[in-house]
Design an enzyme around this catalytic site. Structure first.
Site, PDB file in Angstrom:
ATOM      1  N   LYS A  53     -10.367   8.397  -6.471  1.00  0.00           N
ATOM      2  CA  LYS A  53     -11.432   7.268  -6.771  1.00  0.00           C
ATOM      3  C   LYS A  53     -12.560   7.935  -7.745  1.00  0.00           C
ATOM      4  O   LYS A  53     -12.878   7.566  -8.630  1.00  0.00           O
ATOM      5  CB  LYS A  53     -12.138   6.948  -5.371  1.00  0.00           C
ATOM      6  N   GLN A  97     -15.393   6.444   3.483  1.00  0.00           N
ATOM      7  CA  GLN A  97     -14.153   6.456   3.568  1.00  0.00           C
ATOM      8  C   GLN A  97     -13.552   6.334   5.120  1.00  0.00           C
ATOM      9  O   GLN A  97     -13.854   7.208   5.943  1.00  0.00           O
ATOM     10  CB  GLN A  97     -13.453   7.752   2.976  1.00  0.00           C
ATOM     11  N   ASP A 120     -16.386  -2.019  -0.516  1.00  0.00           N
ATOM     12  CA  ASP A 120     -15.001  -2.173   0.104  1.00  0.00           C
ATOM     13  C   ASP A 120     -14.848  -3.572   0.841  1.00  0.00           C
ATOM     14  O   ASP A 120     -13.723  -3.766   1.406  1.00  0.00           O
ATOM     15  CB  ASP A 120     -14.750  -0.957   1.134  1.00  0.00           C
TER      16      ASP A 120
HETATM   17  N1  GUN Z   1      -8.955   4.129   4.088  1.00  0.00           N
HETATM   18  C1  GUN Z   1      -7.611   3.829   3.689  1.00  0.00           C
HETATM   19  N2  GUN Z   1      -7.926   2.704   2.874  1.00  0.00           N
HETATM   20  C2  GUN Z   1      -9.042   2.668   2.506  1.00  0.00           C
HETATM   21  C3  GUN Z   1     -10.074   1.880   1.712  1.00  0.00           C
HETATM   22  O1  GUN Z   1      -9.498   0.946   1.162  1.00  0.00           O
HETATM   23  N3  GUN Z   1     -11.216   2.132   1.895  1.00  0.00           N
HETATM   24  C4  GUN Z   1     -11.768   2.973   2.599  1.00  0.00           C
HETATM   25  N4  GUN Z   1     -13.416   3.151   2.548  1.00  0.00           N
HETATM   26  N5  GUN Z   1     -11.069   3.840   3.518  1.00  0.00           N
HETATM   27  C5  GUN Z   1      -9.761   3.728   3.278  1.00  0.00           C
END
Ligand code: GUN
Length: 285
Positions: A53, A97, A120
């Site tokens: 990211k 996350q 998200d």
């Molecule tokens: N863990 C696995 N996929 C994701 C996601 O798309 N966003 C976040 N914040 N955590 C994750």
């Protein structure tokens, strides 16, 4: 029958190019989008996703701030950080996350994010907006899947869509999005009985269970569209999906590869959501 590969990597590169150009334009107005990422504890997969990211933000001209907190961090400390990021007008997107360490209640944390910074789409507010057919931010993986389905002009209306996995990250929001596209949706999970009978009826089969090569050709209908959301690392260090790609591709009409399918689209959608958050906060959208 041989299937068409859904090239998520290529589609994502087009989306990212468009975002990059829009960000260059924003910068001429003195605006630089900024994404804050909170990572609690040590999880190899999460570390990898977060660094991806961070790298993509950099490529597109988005500023990213990574907050790494130790595993033993208390809920209150994370909430205080979120409060601070909510108030900081130079931060446009906030992402926590997942998964969080076990002693932390995920709901207590996610609900603190200001909805307009919830890139998200995991806050109760954003998920509620999706439920009532008036979305604000759509979770990145499901949003990316719908974008792929659209790009390949795959018909959803009246089709039987089967989603395996009921997480808020993928399964539940994806089911809602397919429902919005007039598919008839069945949501399966770890307790579903006679799974193979259900998957065999699927015109569109979306799999997010986290078990390598779990879906085999005998569980798939001829001509089905297969969306593989799994990312598993084998003992040999190879990345594979939840679908046994080599056998299932012979039966499917369309199939997403792993890697190079859903994964790159997830990141592209996060970038898109961050850009959108910035524009809304600056009164440009
Ligand atoms: N863990 C696995 N996929 C994701 C996601 O798309 N966003 C976040 N914040 N955590 C994750």
């Amino acid at each position: 029958m041989s299937s068409t590969l859904i090239n998520g990597k290529f589609l994502a590169s087009i989306v990212k190019e468009e975002i990059k150009m829009e960000i260059e334009e924003l910068k001429t107005k003195g605006i630089t989008p900024c994404l804050a990422v909170i990572l609690v504890g040590e999880n190899r997969a999460s570390e990898k996703y977060v660094s991806l990211k961070e790298k993509t933000c950099k490529e597109l001209g988005i500023k990213s701030l990574i907050f790494r907190l130790p595993d033993r961090t208390e809920e209150e400390e994370i909430i205080n950080l979120i409060d601070e990021l909510n108030r900081n007008i130079s931060i446009n997107g906030i992402l926590v996350q997942l998964p969080l360490p076990r002693h932390i209640n995920q709901n207590n944390i996610l609900q603190k994010i200001e909805p307009i910074k919830d890139v998200d789409g995991f806050t109760p507010y954003c998920l509620g907006r999706l439920l009532i057919d008036n979305p604000l931010f759509i979770p990145c993986t499901p949003k990316g899947i719908i974008r792929m389905i659209d790009a390949y002009e795959i018909e959803t209306e009246g089709k039987r869509a089967v989603v395996i996995g009921r997480s808020i990250i993928v399964g539940k929001p994806l089911s809602l999005l397919l429902l919005r596209r007039n598919a008839t949706v069945t949501l399966c999970h770890s307790k579903t009985e006679r799974l193979g009978e259900i998957t065999k009826n699927a015109d569109i089969l979306c799999v997010a269970i986290g078990k390598p090569n779990f879906i085999t050709a005998d569980m798939v209908k001829d001509g089905a569209v297969i969306i593989d959301i799994g990312i598993n690392v084998t003992n040999y260090g190879k990345v594979v999906g939840d679908v046994d790609f080599d056998s299932v591709k012979e039966k499917a009409s369309y199939i997403t590869p792993v890697p190079g399918g859903v994964g790159p689209m997830t990141i592209a959608m996060l970038m898109e959501n961050t850009l959108y958050a910035t524009k809304v906060q600056k009164g440009l959208s």
